[in-house]
Structure formats: structure tokens, C-alpha cells
Design an enzyme around this catalytic site. Structure first.
Site, PDB file in Angstrom:
ATOM      1  N   ARG A  58       0.612  -1.500  -0.050  1.00 28.48           N
ATOM      2  CA  ARG A  58      -0.177  -0.504   0.139  1.00 28.48           C
ATOM      3  C   ARG A  58       1.291   1.234  -0.190  1.00 28.48           C
ATOM      4  O   ARG A  58       0.768   1.750  -0.637  1.00 28.48           O
ATOM      5  CB  ARG A  58      -0.740   0.396   1.394  1.00 28.48           C
ATOM      6  CG  ARG A  58      -1.959  -0.902   1.182  1.00 28.48           C
ATOM      7  CD  ARG A  58      -2.459  -1.208   2.735  1.00 28.48           C
ATOM      8  NE  ARG A  58      -1.564  -2.568   2.432  1.00 28.48           N
ATOM      9  CZ  ARG A  58      -1.617  -3.533   2.319  1.00 28.48           C
ATOM     10  NH1 ARG A  58      -2.372  -3.752   2.231  1.00 28.48           N
ATOM     11  NH2 ARG A  58      -1.105  -4.397   2.632  1.00 28.48           N
ATOM     12  N   THR A  59       1.456   1.554   1.092  1.00 26.30           N
ATOM     13  CA  THR A  59       2.845   2.740   1.168  1.00 26.30           C
ATOM     14  C   THR A  59       3.435   3.119  -0.050  1.00 26.30           C
ATOM     15  O   THR A  59       3.618   4.261  -1.056  1.00 26.30           O
ATOM     16  CB  THR A  59       3.417   2.553   2.506  1.00 26.30           C
ATOM     17  OG1 THR A  59       2.460   1.927   3.887  1.00 26.30           O
ATOM     18  CG2 THR A  59       3.804   3.961   2.847  1.00 26.30           C
ATOM     19  N   LYS A  86      25.831  -5.572  -1.012  1.00 26.27           N
ATOM     20  CA  LYS A  86      27.034  -5.341  -1.441  1.00 26.27           C
ATOM     21  C   LYS A  86      27.670  -4.710   0.251  1.00 26.27           C
ATOM     22  O   LYS A  86      28.851  -4.541   0.167  1.00 26.27           O
ATOM     23  CB  LYS A  86      27.420  -4.771  -2.670  1.00 26.27           C
ATOM     24  CG  LYS A  86      26.485  -6.418  -3.682  1.00 26.27           C
ATOM     25  CD  LYS A  86      27.071  -4.727  -4.550  1.00 26.27           C
ATOM     26  CE  LYS A  86      27.014  -4.448  -6.259  1.00 26.27           C
ATOM     27  NZ  LYS A  86      26.442  -3.464  -7.253  1.00 26.27           N
ATOM     28  N   ARG A 108      10.922   3.756   3.564  1.00 21.48           N
ATOM     29  CA  ARG A 108      10.449   2.551   4.964  1.00 21.48           C
ATOM     30  C   ARG A 108      11.511   2.705   5.255  1.00 21.48           C
ATOM     31  O   ARG A 108      12.485   1.527   4.546  1.00 21.48           O
ATOM     32  CB  ARG A 108       9.409   1.797   4.270  1.00 21.48           C
ATOM     33  CG  ARG A 108       9.431   0.930   5.331  1.00 21.48           C
ATOM     34  CD  ARG A 108       7.894  -0.587   4.652  1.00 21.48           C
ATOM     35  NE  ARG A 108       6.909   0.916   4.946  1.00 21.48           N
ATOM     36  CZ  ARG A 108       6.020   0.191   5.339  1.00 21.48           C
ATOM     37  NH1 ARG A 108       5.548  -1.091   4.789  1.00 21.48           N
ATOM     38  NH2 ARG A 108       4.368   0.567   5.370  1.00 21.48           N
ATOM     39  N   HIS A 136       4.249   5.664  11.368  1.00 23.60           N
ATOM     40  CA  HIS A 136       3.742   5.323  10.207  1.00 23.60           C
ATOM     41  C   HIS A 136       2.641   6.821  10.000  1.00 23.60           C
ATOM     42  O   HIS A 136       1.651   6.769   9.864  1.00 23.60           O
ATOM     43  CB  HIS A 136       2.914   4.388   9.890  1.00 23.60           C
ATOM     44  CG  HIS A 136       3.616   3.872   8.377  1.00 23.60           C
ATOM     45  ND1 HIS A 136       3.272   4.835   7.509  1.00 23.60           N
ATOM     46  CD2 HIS A 136       2.577   2.494   8.147  1.00 23.60           C
ATOM     47  CE1 HIS A 136       2.505   4.275   6.901  1.00 23.60           C
ATOM     48  NE2 HIS A 136       2.590   2.928   6.717  1.00 23.60           N
TER      49      HIS A 136
HETATM   50  N1   CP Z   1      -0.541   0.216   5.845  1.00 20.87           N
HETATM   51  C1   CP Z   1       0.743  -0.191   5.483  1.00 20.87           C
HETATM   52  O1   CP Z   1       1.452   0.802   5.535  1.00 20.87           O
HETATM   53  O2   CP Z   1       0.840  -1.159   4.370  1.00 20.87           O
HETATM   54  P1   CP Z   1       2.215  -1.271   3.397  1.00 20.87           P
HETATM   55  O3   CP Z   1       3.221  -3.024   4.360  1.00 20.87           O
HETATM   56  O4   CP Z   1       1.863  -2.512   2.169  1.00 20.87           O
HETATM   57  O5   CP Z   1       3.076  -0.356   2.931  1.00 20.87           O
END
Ligand code: CP
Length: 307
Positions: A58-59, A86, A108, A136
Site C-alpha cells: 500500500r504505502t 554489497k 521505510r 507511520h
Molecule cells: N499499511 C501499510 O503500511 O501497508 P504496507 O505495509 O503494505 O505498505
């Protein structure tokens, strides 16, 4: 008000005014997503780099689409197919990508605080797309957007978050966000998955789903974050399901018309039965759609205006 930040690293340090400003900006972008031509020239000439050191559906796609809807160029980086394997460090990686003249990093990373280190060391904008079990922020913003869309306000709204609170960056960002806007937050899970002293964040702790859910306006379910658990926190999945999953009877204790949310990915049949994931209370896919508008707003506020 204006939004003067270089970076979006978390909800904890945002003011209620800044949160409302992002949500209001997202509202003007949300309608673009329903047009036949879903594109505006706002970020033409800007380049956004998506840096994902952990899996995401999603993100990652949502940020990529948000940037493309604003006409920015997007480059996507996945640690498993990069020179990180590496031995290249995070800072060397980003400095090299920055030398290619990108304007923003979306990061992320499994380490809490990793986006903060980049933000401190780099002159360009950094957006936290999830740092370990810390925060998040754009997930919380899209959750707020979805609640506001359906309920219109946050003041005195009762919200319960159920599941693996201890390892959830979504829970932490949502608790900050909802509390700042006046909602009352309850959390529920096995004692081993409730962080010590979490009451200091202003939440009420429950260990029984039936008690936690009684009379709430919003039910937010979380999955068990196995990838962050280095030991056994409950005897078996069967037992977890018996005590902490949602079912029709338990959801029936919430207010009539209560919203059912989940940040995804859902583990169908564990925290939620299939019938509820796809049921009439579920706004899970609305959350996903709204996520693009919220991320367009964040990109616009960080990159599209003079600070
Ligand atoms: N909600 C969320 O962060 O989903 P993903 O891990 O798929 O990005």
C-alpha cells in the site's frame, strides 16, 4: 496557517493545526482521484525517491501514485535488489541518490529513527513511510481522513485499537493523532503485546475485546507483527484468535454503524473473519484510496510551496 516543515517524520511533533491543514489540503486532492484524467501539474520537474528497506504494498504504491498524480518523476529503490546487499550504508546510499538531484526521500526502514537521521543530515525533504515499531505518520493521516469523511469530527469520538500494539507503528501514530484531535482512544490486546506505561499516551488499556469495544464509534484492528517479534508473546494463534479476533457478536457491542478499519495487510481468519473484512462496516479500501490524497497533500506541502 502555513506548513513550514522540511520533513514529515512523525505525528508526535505535529500540532493539531498542522494535522488539520494536511487533512484540508488532502480534501482538495481527493476529488482529483475520481476524475477520468487523474493528474495535475503541481510538482512538474520535481523528483521523488521511494526508498524501501522493508516490504510494502500500500504505502509504496500509494506514494508512487501520489507523486505521479502531481506530475513528479519517481524512482523506486528496494534494498534487496540494490548495492545495500554489497555492504553500502544507508547514508552512502542516500548521498549517492541525492547526487542524482532528487528532491525528496520517502523512507521505510526497520530501524526506529532512521528517517530522522536522514532528515538531520540531508538538505532535502524526508518523509517517514514507517520506521520500525516507531511511527507511520501518513497511515495515521489517512486514518484520520477516513474517520473525518465518515464521522465529520474527532472530539469525544471513541476509538478502539485491537491487536499487537507493542510492535505497531500504526498504533503509535494513530494514538498521537487521535488524541491530539480530541478523540478518546482505547487499546486492547494480550498483556504481552501492550507496551509498559502506554497509559502515559492518554489511552485506556483493556485486555478483554468485549469490554474494550462496548459503545465505540471506530474499531481499528491490527495484525500480529511476526517480523518484529523475537520471542513467543502468546501460546498459539488459535488461542490469540479465540480471545482477540473480531467477530459479528463482538462488533455488535460497538455503536450501531461503527466503522471497521485496518491498515493492512489483513491476515484473514486471524484478527478478522472474511465476512467482516468485506462487510458493510469495513472502510478498509476507503482507507487505501484516501491514502493517495493524503500523500499528495504531504508531497505538495513539502515540495510544492516555498518554505
Ligand atoms: N499499511 C501499510 O503500511 O501497508 P504496507 O505495509 O503494505 O505498505
Amino acid at each position: 496557517m502555513s506548513f513550514k516543515r522540511k520533513d514529515l517524520l512523525g505525528i508526535e511533533d505535529l500540532s493539531p493545526e498542522e494535522i488539520y491543514f494536511i487533512l484540508d489540503t488532502a480534501k482538495s486532492f481527493r476529488q482529483i482521484l475520481d476524475r477520468s484524467i487523474k493528474k495535475v501539474p503541481t510538482l512538474r520537474g520535481k523528483t521523488v525517491a521511494n526508498l524501501f528497506f522493508e516490504p510494502s504494498t500500500r504505502t509504496r504504491i500509494s506514494f508512487e501514485l501520489a507523486a505521479k498524480r502531481l506530475n513528479a518523476d519517481v524512482v523506486s529503490f528496494s534494498s534487496s535488489t540494490s548495492s545495500v546487499v554489497k555492504g553500502e550504508s544507508l547514508l552512502d546510499t542516500v548521498k549517492n541518490i541525492m547526487a542524482m538531484r532528487v528532491d525528496c526521500f520517502i523512507l521505510r526502514h526497520p530501524t526506529p529513527g532512521a528517517p530522522h537521521i536522514l532528515a538531520k543530515n540531508l538538505p532535502i525533504s524526508v518523509i517517514n513511510a514507517g520506521d520500525g515499531s516507531h511511527e507511520h505518520p501518513t497511515q495515521a493521516l489517512l486514518d484520520l481522513y477516513t474517520i473525518r469523511e465518515k464521522r465529520g469530527k474527532f472530539k469525544d469520538l471513541q476509538v478502539v485499537i485491537i491487536g499487537d500494539i507493542a510492535h505497531s507503528r500504526v498504533a503509535r501514530s494513530d494514538i498521537w493523532a487521535l488524541s491530539k484531535l480530541g478523540a478518546k482512544v482505547r487499546i486492547c490486546g494480550p498483556p504481552t503485546l501492550i507496551p509498559p506505561q502506554i497509559e502515559k499516551m492518554g489511552v485506556k488499556v483493556f485486555y478483554s475485546v468485549k469490554e474494550a469495544i462496548r459503545g465505540v464509534d471506530v474499531v481499528m484492528m491490527l495484525r500480529i507483527q511476526k517480523e518484529r517479534q523475537n520471542k513467543c508473546f502468546f501460546p498459539s494463534l488459535r488461542e490469540y484468535r479465540e480471545f482477540f479476533s473480531l467477530n459479528e457478536e463482538r462488533l455488535g457491542l460497538a455503536k450501531s454503524g461503527a466503522m471497521l478499519m485496518h491498515p493492512g495487510p489483513v491476515n484473514r481468519g486471524i484478527e478478522l473473519p472474511v465476512s467482516l473484512v468485506d462487510g458493510k462496516r469495513s472502510v478498509i479500501l476507503n482507507q487505501v484510496t484516501n491514502g493517495i490524497a493524503v500523500r499528495m497533500a504531504v508531497l505538495y506541502l513539502l515540495l510544492g510551496r516555498k518554505r
